[in-house]
Write a protein that holds these residues in place. Structure first.
Motif, mmCIF file in Angstrom:
data_model
loop_
_atom_site.group_PDB
_atom_site.id
_atom_site.type_symbol
_atom_site.label_atom_id
_atom_site.label_comp_id
_atom_site.label_asym_id
_atom_site.label_seq_id
_atom_site.Cartn_x
_atom_site.Cartn_y
_atom_site.Cartn_z
ATOM 1 N N ALA A 12 -7.743 -13.360 22.673
ATOM 2 C CA ALA A 12 -8.407 -12.721 23.584
ATOM 3 C C ALA A 12 -7.290 -11.849 24.318
ATOM 4 O O ALA A 12 -7.949 -10.900 25.074
ATOM 5 N N SER A 13 -6.226 -11.885 24.059
ATOM 6 C CA SER A 13 -5.167 -10.807 24.705
ATOM 7 C C SER A 13 -4.639 -10.006 23.489
ATOM 8 O O SER A 13 -3.681 -9.200 23.737
ATOM 9 N N THR A 14 -5.329 -9.650 22.307
ATOM 10 C CA THR A 14 -4.999 -8.614 21.509
ATOM 11 C C THR A 14 -5.991 -7.423 21.598
ATOM 12 O O THR A 14 -7.124 -7.424 21.507
ATOM 13 N N PRO A 15 -4.885 -6.353 22.017
ATOM 14 C CA PRO A 15 -5.809 -4.995 22.073
ATOM 15 C C PRO A 15 -6.457 -4.784 20.831
ATOM 16 O O PRO A 15 -6.122 -4.780 19.799
ATOM 17 N N ASP A 16 -7.523 -3.536 20.752
ATOM 18 C CA ASP A 16 -8.334 -3.263 19.650
ATOM 19 C C ASP A 16 -7.294 -2.433 18.877
ATOM 20 O O ASP A 16 -7.607 -2.335 17.773
ATOM 21 N N TRP A 17 -6.383 -1.627 19.439
ATOM 22 C CA TRP A 17 -5.635 -0.717 18.752
ATOM 23 C C TRP A 17 -4.688 -1.640 17.641
ATOM 24 O O TRP A 17 -4.462 -1.003 16.285
ATOM 25 N N ILE A 18 -4.362 -2.867 18.046
ATOM 26 C CA ILE A 18 -3.645 -3.440 16.953
ATOM 27 C C ILE A 18 -4.556 -3.827 15.903
ATOM 28 O O ILE A 18 -4.116 -3.956 14.756
ATOM 29 N N ILE A 19 -5.672 -4.478 16.280
ATOM 30 C CA ILE A 19 -6.849 -4.667 15.328
ATOM 31 C C ILE A 19 -7.025 -3.690 14.093
ATOM 32 O O ILE A 19 -7.254 -3.851 13.119
ATOM 33 N N GLU A 20 -7.231 -2.391 14.907
ATOM 34 C CA GLU A 20 -7.403 -1.234 14.042
ATOM 35 C C GLU A 20 -6.247 -0.955 13.053
ATOM 36 O O GLU A 20 -6.616 -0.664 11.965
ATOM 37 N N GLN A 21 -4.934 -1.013 13.614
ATOM 38 C CA GLN A 21 -3.834 -0.918 12.505
ATOM 39 C C GLN A 21 -3.980 -1.804 11.726
ATOM 40 O O GLN A 21 -3.456 -1.650 10.441
ATOM 41 N N VAL A 22 -4.407 -3.134 11.843
ATOM 42 C CA VAL A 22 -4.268 -4.325 11.095
ATOM 43 C C VAL A 22 -5.375 -3.886 9.752
ATOM 44 O O VAL A 22 -5.193 -3.812 8.567
ATOM 45 N N ILE A 23 -6.572 -3.373 10.558
ATOM 46 C CA ILE A 23 -7.738 -2.992 9.321
ATOM 47 C C ILE A 23 -7.205 -1.779 8.523
ATOM 48 O O ILE A 23 -7.348 -1.882 7.283
ATOM 49 N N ALA A 24 -6.578 -0.886 9.059
ATOM 50 C CA ALA A 24 -6.020 0.214 8.229
ATOM 51 C C ALA A 24 -4.923 -0.074 7.222
ATOM 52 O O ALA A 24 -5.179 0.165 6.006
ATOM 53 N N ARG A 25 -4.213 -1.197 7.586
ATOM 54 C CA ARG A 25 -3.050 -1.610 6.695
ATOM 55 C C ARG A 25 -3.745 -2.546 5.450
ATOM 56 O O ARG A 25 -3.189 -2.145 4.340
ATOM 57 N N ILE A 26 -5.005 -3.161 5.895
ATOM 58 C CA ILE A 26 -5.365 -3.871 4.678
ATOM 59 C C ILE A 26 -6.149 -2.811 3.788
ATOM 60 O O ILE A 26 -5.975 -3.287 2.392
ATOM 61 N N LYS A 27 -6.655 -1.993 4.137
ATOM 62 C CA LYS A 27 -7.455 -1.109 3.369
ATOM 63 C C LYS A 27 -6.645 -0.261 2.597
ATOM 64 O O LYS A 27 -6.830 -0.314 1.243
ATOM 65 N N THR A 28 -5.417 0.202 3.030
ATOM 66 C CA THR A 28 -4.590 0.895 2.196
ATOM 67 C C THR A 28 -3.924 0.071 1.042
ATOM 68 O O THR A 28 -3.975 0.433 -0.042
ATOM 69 N N GLY A 29 -3.568 -1.273 1.736
ATOM 70 C CA GLY A 29 -3.053 -2.167 0.748
ATOM 71 C C GLY A 29 -3.995 -2.493 -0.645
ATOM 72 O O GLY A 29 -3.747 -2.654 -1.318
ATOM 73 N N SER A 30 -5.361 -2.742 -0.162
ATOM 74 C CA SER A 30 -6.248 -3.111 -0.932
ATOM 75 C C SER A 30 -6.547 -2.021 -2.048
ATOM 76 O O SER A 30 -7.042 -2.259 -3.369
ATOM 77 N N LYS A 31 -6.323 -0.624 -1.531
ATOM 78 C CA LYS A 31 -6.705 0.485 -2.446
ATOM 79 C C LYS A 31 -5.705 0.697 -3.269
ATOM 80 O O LYS A 31 -5.491 0.937 -4.504
ATOM 81 N N SER A 32 -4.316 0.319 -2.799
ATOM 82 C CA SER A 32 -2.993 0.805 -3.685
ATOM 83 C C SER A 32 -3.039 -0.379 -4.655
ATOM 84 O O SER A 32 -2.161 -0.417 -5.667
ATOM 85 N N ALA A 33 -3.521 -1.782 -4.432
ATOM 86 C CA ALA A 33 -3.517 -2.844 -5.230
ATOM 87 C C ALA A 33 -4.066 -2.594 -6.541
ATOM 88 O O ALA A 33 -5.045 -1.716 -6.698
#
Lengths: 278, 278
Positions: free
Chosen positions: B257-278
């Motif tokens: 409940a205390s996690t801002p959307d911008w941190i969530i967005e950074q995480v999603i971007a990181r997962i997408k990059t990782g899964s593409k590079s993998a």
């Protein structure tokens, strides 16, 4: 020997009031039984010419109709008034209250939940005062089938147990925005039990008056016995044994909810005579 | 790999709304912290020049005051208006509701019971709207000390548990004629939990984002793990290990409940990059 009546005993306030009203209206008729006690209804008929009819059409202009303690449906009351029947309302004020609540709350747009027995005359009367959206339920299971609007008003049949009422309320509160709870349960039965418990702690002999098959009288007797081992359950003065009072200084008396005062008075007179002659 | 956010996650509706309001009011100040999240308040100060003051007297005519999600006492709000401060109300609508109820019900002569923490800003605000007879309680024990009139209205702090609220209500109903229960509890926390349960049944890897010491994030992680053993609790994108996603087809994401959307967005971007590079 000191003789003391429990602080609350026998007929409840509403029943006593209804009988007084009936006695004051000789040559009348009740629409449905005034109270749930055949002996008392017989006495009213014999001594006060208060008849009993189950048929609304028996009432003609100028007749006096006594409304039973449980109340009657609003539409039937209106019919009596429209026919110029002289209406004497002996509805228990504790029953009039949920009737009024149903009327007001449904006018204000609340859905109404009535916790009680759909077939009971009291509930048929109470429900009739809701203009729309009134649901009679006995369990949470039944509630789960109903989709209410946002605001709910809740009333209970006067003789229900408060624990069971709370189950109904506890289901509604988490599901709806506003639950307006009217505690319309009458504590008369519990008050009789509390009073007999209190008195039997002080008395050295207890007399509990009521029908041998009366469940609430048996409960009173069982409570009395727990505190005063010399507790006796009788139906009337003839059941009394003077030996019970030998060496006793303090006699407590209570009576079940269907025991008329005149039987209680006969019992007290009999105990006094016995203890004088002893 | 499919990436899916839980149906409810992170900031609740009221917090999101308040942040949007603050962002739209640059060069303003909040009176007290807008939300209980220091990082987000820092960001609003840096990127949107939304200051924070604890002192009402800092606001002069023409200043813009943003009211915090928890609301403020009615009298302080009136002081701001009286000083011609430009007031922008970011009070959560779920908090405005009990404020209004307190005001209306005390005007109608109800005693008010507020189930909550007397020291919490939300409750100080809510209570201030009752003209008289408002009692803040946390337990039945406290209630027992109070003699109410006949009619009671009950509200709850938005973050309380409904079970605890029912205890308060269940004490009041048998003791008073009318108990008008307003369920002002907000289900946001429970909705996040329900949503993570739902998603983790479908996903084959779950990422839960939130402070390592955040109690509600740990709860989300524990729920996720029960249904999806490959569940990870991270604070941000840097904690991610690409190995987690090897051979996975469906990644579920939730956040405390205390996690801002911008941190969530950074995480999603990181997962997408990782899964593409993998």
């Amino acid at each position: 020997m000191k003789i003391e009546l429990a602080e609350n005993y026998g007929f409840c306030f509403g029943v006593k009031r209804a009988i007084k009203i009936a006695e004051e209206n000789r040559q009348s008729a009740t629409y449905g039984p005034l109270i749930h006690n055949a002996k008392e209804i017989e006495r009213l008929q014999k001594d006060f010419q208060v008849a009993l009819t189950e048929n609304l059409d028996d009432f003609k202009a100028g007749d006096t109709a006594v409304i039973r303690t449980h109340g009657i449906p609003k539409q039937e009351l209106e019919t009596l008034y429209a026919r110029d029947v002289h209406v004497v309302d002996a509805t228990c004020p504790y029953v009039t209250k949920p009737q009024q609540i149903c009327e007001e709350m449904s006018e204000q747009g609340y859905d109404i939940v009535i916790f009680g027995d759909e077939a009971h005359p009291e509930i048929r009367g109470v429900k009739s005062y809701a203009t729309e959206g009134a649901y009679v339920v006995m369990s949470v299971k039944e509630l789960e089938q109903i989709r209410f609007k946002e605001k709910i008003a809740v009333v209970a049949q006067t003789t229900r147990k408060v624990d069971e009422f709370l189950k109904i309320v506890n289901y509604l509160i988490p599901h709806y925005k506003e639950v307006r709870v009217f505690n319309t349960i009458c504590n008369a039965t519990f008050e009789n039990q509390d009073a007999v418990r209190d008195l039997s702690k002080r008395a050295d002999v207890m007399i509990i008056i009521g029908g041998k098959n009366s469940s609430n009288t048996k409960q009173l007797h069982s409570i009395a016995q727990a505190y005063c081992p010399d507790s006796y359950h009788i139906e009337g003065p003839d059941d009394i044994d003077d030996a019970w009072f030998e060496g006793k200084a303090y006699c407590g008396i209570s009576a079940g909810a269907s025991t008329p005062d005149w039987i209680i008075e006969q019992v007290i007179a009999r105990i006094k005579t016995g203890s004088k002659s002893a």
